[in-house]
Design a protein around this motif. Structure first.
Motif, PDB file in Angstrom:
ATOM      1  N   ALA A  49       5.911  70.694 -28.901  1.00 44.27           N
ATOM      2  CA  ALA A  49       6.829  70.965 -27.801  1.00 44.27           C
ATOM      3  C   ALA A  49       6.033  71.381 -26.570  1.00 44.27           C
ATOM      4  N   GLY A  50       6.477  70.915 -25.393  1.00 42.86           N
ATOM      5  CA  GLY A  50       5.753  71.221 -24.166  1.00 42.86           C
ATOM      6  C   GLY A  50       6.599  70.898 -22.958  1.00 42.86           C
ATOM      7  N   PRO A  51       5.983  70.761 -21.806  1.00 40.32           N
ATOM      8  CA  PRO A  51       6.749  70.542 -20.559  1.00 40.32           C
ATOM      9  C   PRO A  51       7.330  69.136 -20.415  1.00 40.32           C
ATOM     10  N   VAL A  52       6.872  68.173 -21.215  1.00 40.39           N
ATOM     11  CA  VAL A  52       7.453  66.830 -21.130  1.00 40.39           C
ATOM     12  C   VAL A  52       8.838  66.855 -21.774  1.00 40.39           C
ATOM     13  N   ILE A  53       9.855  66.533 -20.982  1.00 42.83           N
ATOM     14  CA  ILE A  53      11.238  66.601 -21.464  1.00 42.83           C
ATOM     15  C   ILE A  53      11.637  65.323 -22.174  1.00 42.83           C
ATOM     16  N   ALA A  54      11.332  64.192 -21.562  1.00 45.89           N
ATOM     17  CA  ALA A  54      11.764  62.908 -22.133  1.00 45.89           C
ATOM     18  C   ALA A  54      11.015  61.759 -21.479  1.00 45.89           C
ATOM     19  N   ASN A  55      10.914  60.682 -22.227  1.00 47.99           N
ATOM     20  CA  ASN A  55      10.443  59.402 -21.684  1.00 47.99           C
ATOM     21  C   ASN A  55      11.701  58.594 -21.384  1.00 47.99           C
ATOM     22  N   TYR A  56      11.915  58.216 -20.123  1.00 51.69           N
ATOM     23  CA  TYR A  56      13.179  57.549 -19.836  1.00 51.69           C
ATOM     24  C   TYR A  56      13.033  56.163 -19.225  1.00 51.69           C
ATOM     25  N   GLY A  57      11.829  55.598 -19.293  1.00 55.08           N
ATOM     26  CA  GLY A  57      11.725  54.247 -18.760  1.00 55.08           C
ATOM     27  C   GLY A  57      10.355  53.641 -18.935  1.00 55.08           C
ATOM     28  N   MET A  58      10.316  52.321 -18.854  1.00 61.37           N
ATOM     29  CA  MET A  58       9.073  51.569 -18.929  1.00 61.37           C
ATOM     30  C   MET A  58       9.156  50.427 -17.906  1.00 61.37           C
ATOM     31  N   ASP A  59       8.119  50.252 -17.115  1.00 59.06           N
ATOM     32  CA  ASP A  59       8.100  49.201 -16.094  1.00 59.06           C
ATOM     33  C   ASP A  59       6.860  48.329 -16.249  1.00 59.06           C
ATOM     34  N   ASN A  60       6.994  47.106 -15.773  1.00 59.88           N
ATOM     35  CA  ASN A  60       5.849  46.200 -15.591  1.00 59.88           C
ATOM     36  C   ASN A  60       5.069  45.912 -16.875  1.00 59.88           C
ATOM     37  N   LEU A  61       5.751  45.807 -17.999  1.00 57.70           N
ATOM     38  CA  LEU A  61       5.068  45.545 -19.263  1.00 57.70           C
ATOM     39  C   LEU A  61       4.534  44.112 -19.309  1.00 57.70           C
ATOM     40  N   ARG A  62       3.259  43.986 -19.643  1.00 60.34           N
ATOM     41  CA  ARG A  62       2.647  42.668 -19.825  1.00 60.34           C
ATOM     42  C   ARG A  62       1.746  42.711 -21.053  1.00 60.34           C
ATOM     43  N   ASP A  75       3.739  50.730 -17.228  1.00 59.95           N
ATOM     44  CA  ASP A  75       3.960  52.089 -16.740  1.00 59.95           C
ATOM     45  C   ASP A  75       5.051  52.726 -17.588  1.00 59.95           C
ATOM     46  N   ILE A  76       4.904  54.006 -17.888  1.00 57.95           N
ATOM     47  CA  ILE A  76       6.025  54.734 -18.476  1.00 57.95           C
ATOM     48  C   ILE A  76       6.401  55.869 -17.529  1.00 57.95           C
ATOM     49  N   LEU A  77       7.671  56.232 -17.570  1.00 55.88           N
ATOM     50  CA  LEU A  77       8.187  57.288 -16.713  1.00 55.88           C
ATOM     51  C   LEU A  77       8.660  58.435 -17.594  1.00 55.88           C
ATOM     52  N   THR A  78       8.196  59.632 -17.284  1.00 53.20           N
ATOM     53  CA  THR A  78       8.616  60.804 -18.057  1.00 53.20           C
ATOM     54  C   THR A  78       9.188  61.868 -17.127  1.00 53.20           C
ATOM     55  N   LEU A  79      10.134  62.616 -17.658  1.00 51.26           N
ATOM     56  CA  LEU A  79      10.633  63.807 -16.965  1.00 51.26           C
ATOM     57  C   LEU A  79       9.780  64.979 -17.420  1.00 51.26           C
ATOM     58  N   VAL A  80       9.221  65.704 -16.460  1.00 50.56           N
ATOM     59  CA  VAL A  80       8.301  66.800 -16.771  1.00 50.56           C
ATOM     60  C   VAL A  80       8.766  68.060 -16.053  1.00 50.56           C
ATOM     61  N   GLU A  81       8.785  69.161 -16.769  1.00 51.86           N
ATOM     62  CA  GLU A  81       9.235  70.428 -16.189  1.00 51.86           C
ATOM     63  C   GLU A  81       8.310  70.868 -15.056  1.00 51.86           C
ATOM     64  N   ARG A  82       8.932  71.510 -14.070  1.00 45.70           N
ATOM     65  CA  ARG A  82       8.176  72.141 -12.984  1.00 45.70           C
ATOM     66  C   ARG A  82       8.183  73.650 -13.198  1.00 45.70           C
ATOM     67  N   ALA A  83       7.265  74.309 -12.501  1.00 50.09           N
ATOM     68  CA  ALA A  83       7.272  75.765 -12.546  1.00 50.09           C
ATOM     69  C   ALA A  83       8.582  76.256 -11.944  1.00 50.09           C
ATOM     70  N   ALA A  84       9.121  77.350 -12.436  1.00 51.22           N
ATOM     71  CA  ALA A  84      10.415  77.869 -11.962  1.00 51.22           C
ATOM     72  C   ALA A  84      10.327  78.193 -10.481  1.00 51.22           C
TER      73      ALA A  84
END
Length: 702
Positions: A626-639, A693-702
């Motif tokens: 467990a860590g600051p990465v919340i989720a992987n929510y996308g993938m672009d430009n796959l080759r 490319d993958i896109l992730t949601l990552v927590e920010r400092a409060a």
């Protein structure tokens, strides 16, 4: 000096002119203040009652000061990021929506029904919402837009290029038409402001009260920087002479006025972009094999375009083409519907169509109908006004004009019906014999904003579309299937091009991100990967990377650096991997499972599933804790670049490519941002086998 209005007959009533001296004067909202003049006043009259309601004048205004103010004060919007501009636009839209009833009340003077006004008011505000959402979804939170990926220009990758779009250091002058005083203005300023360019709006005098009310509210909201939006009520005098190559001019209105503006020597001398959206003779086409249901759809669409806004739409159907054998049937059904229209004051119960914008517009439409009647027969309306009883207290004082239908039986010999537009509830029916003749007739309009093709669901219209598409900015295909949800022939949408070639002006007022880019400068940047990374705030392959003992998935959004890289452990792909993935996924494609067939394929041997490689790569670079990465929510430009065979060994390079903070919609939500990771999967020979490319949601400092 060029008066940017319709060159039709003016009202002349000395009593009303005397009365106008006591009317309110619409002020210009410029240079952070209100400006008005009592010289060279022009009076505007109520479309229903004929009473004088307001006057305008910009006499003595300093156009140079207006341009300078926009470029000095309004230029602040270029320092905002795309997301800041988009969020401001959303706040403006919400602010206007709360005040919409005031605009509905003012719009009564333009002769519209409430349904007509809805298009202008809520359609215009909806355009702001749509553009705001589009930009927040599609563009990064930067002040400039990197348009494409790295373009290598050298053998070893040390020199290459990207295209970047930046806000022009100028102003956009928007000259609007009278028919949509709110939507017409908002659909222009939305992409302009999102591009980081300040606007000067010049509305048509008829309807300017509505534009004035909306602009005044936008300025009062305080959501936009000072100088980013100004309004001139009256003439623009020599304003164009103070523009330079960084500026842009847009125009909506008659083709004649637009061409006069376009020919301005100053615009040509400094190559100032001029975007024109002119009235055009748009078409509706009933296909050759139309059935009874299709005919009804066609009649409904033509009827709607003739009566909505009393036909005062730049997209309205002016030419309705039908197969010769169906002309009488279509005419009978359309006339029957039009005879049920109740013309008059929308305040009177039962009225279904209001007035034109002004009495001078009524005279203009009547004049154009007379021209059309040289080629066609008037079968309803026009001078046969006994067909319609005007429901109004003093109908002779209002700008009422009945729905008017003409029929041209010899369209190939006609001229006016393909060139003259009566900007009101007027349309001409005409027959065609075959596809070739139809294509020729449509093309005689010399370019239009939109055409509707009404067909049977199973009818192939590919040949027709191929022939007419070059002459149109938009083609609307209507059948029983799409009719259930179609927005209709005359509905320009923020995501689609609103413009057309030739007579229609060649512009693109709307068009999604294309419209935003229209107000920006595209520049090809050449240099090293490091230079591209620095300028574009997005890591470019070959640029400097940073490595750390701490796994990047253990770092929050603010700790991560663009260019931070993880080089993973290796994994050798086995036959068991391929078999297990096939059983898990259900993908038993021969190239993975059939040794004999694979040997005869271009691969020469069995290969791993591409999606297994993606899955295995994730297994190599993901930190499981467990860590600051919340989720992987996308993938672009796959080759998939090279095949991976049994016994090959893969390794992953994970690089932080771009960071975009996201606003908190809910105070209870954890602050976070989007991180784009560049993924490169390589084999034991250091050959690239997959990239994405993958896109992730990552927590920010409060």
């Amino acid at each position: 000096m060029l008066e940017l209005e319709n060159n039709s007959v003016e009202q002349h009533d000395t009593t009303e002119e005397h009365q106008a001296q006591t009317l309110k004067t619409l002020s210009s909202l410029v240079c952070g203040q209100e400006y008005s003049s009592q010289a060279e006043l022009r009076t505007v009259y109520h479309a229903i009652t004929g009473e004088a309601i307001y006057q305008v004048s910009s006499h003595g205004i300093s156009t140079k000061a207006i341009v300078d103010y926009a470029k000095k004060q309004g230029a602040a919007i270029a320092t905002w990021t795309f997301h800041q501009r988009a969020n401001a636009l959303k706040q403006v839209a919400q602010y206007l929506l709360e005040r919409k009833e005031h605009y509905y009340e003012l719009a009564k003077a333009t002769g519209c029904t409430r349904k007509d006004v809805w298009i202008d008011v809520e359609g215009g505000i909806g355009t702001l919402f749509a553009y705001s959402s589009l930009v927040r979804r599609e563009l990064s939170d930067e002040t400039a837009l990197v348009e494409d990926a790295w373009i290598p220009l050298s053998k070893h990758g040390n020199f290459g290029a990207k295209h970047i779009l930046t806000s022009k250091a100028g102003v956009a002058l928007h000259i609007d038409a009278f028919n949509f005083p709110i939507w017409g203005m908002l659909e222009k300023i939305a992409p302009t402001l999102l591009a980081g360019v300040p606007c000067i709006v010049k509305p048509a005098t008829e309807g300017a009260e509505l534009t004035h009310a909306v602009v005044k509210d936008i300025l009062a909201s305080g959501f936009l920087p000072a100088g980013s939006l100004q309004l001139i009520c009256g003439q623009i005098y020599d304003l164009i002479e103070h523009l330079n190559p960084q500026d842009t001019v847009t125009f909506t209105g008659s083709a004649a006025t637009g061409q006069s503006l376009r020919a301005n020597p100053h615009l040509n001398q400094y190559s100032i972009p001029f975007c024109m959206e002119a009235d055009s003779v748009n078409s509706a086409i009933l296909t050759e094999h139309a059935n009874d249901e299709t005919i009804d759809l066609f009649v409904r669409e033509v009827f709607r375009e003739m009566t909505t806004k009393a036909g005062q739409k730049c997209t309205a159907i002016r030419r309705a083409f039908v197969p010769a054998a169906l002309l009488e049937t279509v005419q009978t059904r359309l006339v029957a519907k039009l005879q049920k229209v109740v013309v008059g004051d929308p305040e009177i119960e039962g009225v279904t169509m209001g007035a034109l914008a002004s009495v001078k517009q009524k005279f203009s439409v009547a004049e154009k109908v007379e021209q059309l009647s040289e080629d066609a027969k008037i079968v309803l309306g026009g001078h046969l006004r006994q067909d319609f009883e005007i429901q109004a207290k003093n109908p002779e004082k209002g700008a009422f004009y009945p729905p008017t239908l003409l029929v041209c039986e010899q369209p190939t010999e006609a001229k006016h019906i393909h060139e003259v537009e009566a900007f009101g509830p007027v349309s001409t029916l005409m027959p065609y014999q075959n596809l070739a003749e139809l294509a020729d007739l449509v093309a005689r309009g010399e370019g239009s904003l939109v055409a509707s093709v009404v067909r049977n669901v199973d009818e192939n219209i590919e040949a027709l579309i191929t022939k007419i598409a070059p002459w149109h900015g938009r083609v609307h295909i209507l059948d029983a299937e799409s009719a259930k949800e179609s927005t209709g022939h005359g509905s320009p949408l923020p995501y689609l091009v609103h413009g057309g070639p030739g007579r229609a002006g060649g512009g693109e007022e709307l068009g999604g991100l294309r419209a935003v880019k229209h107000y920006m400068q595209r520049t090809a940047l050449q240099g090293s990967p490091n230079a591209m990374t620095q300028v574009g705030h997005s890591w470019t392959a070959g640029a400097q990377v940073f490595e750390d003992r701490v796994h990047p998935f253990k770092k929050d959004f603010d700790e991560l650096r663009v260019g931070e890289r993880l080089l993973t452990a290796r994994r050798t792909v086995t036959e068991a991997d391929i078999v297990n993935f096939a059983c898990l996924s259900g993908d038993h494609f021969y190239a993975h499972m059939d040794k004999i067939a694979a040997a005869d394929s271009l691969f020469g041997d069995r290969v791993a599933h591409g999606y297994f490689i993606v899955s295995a790569a994730a297994g190599l670079f993901v930190d499981a804790a467990a860590g600051p990465v919340i989720a992987n929510y996308g993938m672009d430009n796959l080759r998939f670049v090279e095949p991976v065979k049994i016994g090959d060994t893969i390794q992953v390079e994970l690089t932080c490519k771009q960071k975009t903070p996201k606003p908190q919609r809910d105070p209870e939500q954890k602050p976070h941002g989007v991180v784009v990771w560049d993924i490169k999967v390589k084999n034991q020979r250091n050959e690239l086998v997959a990239t994405y490319d993958i896109l992730t949601l990552v927590e920010r400092a409060a």
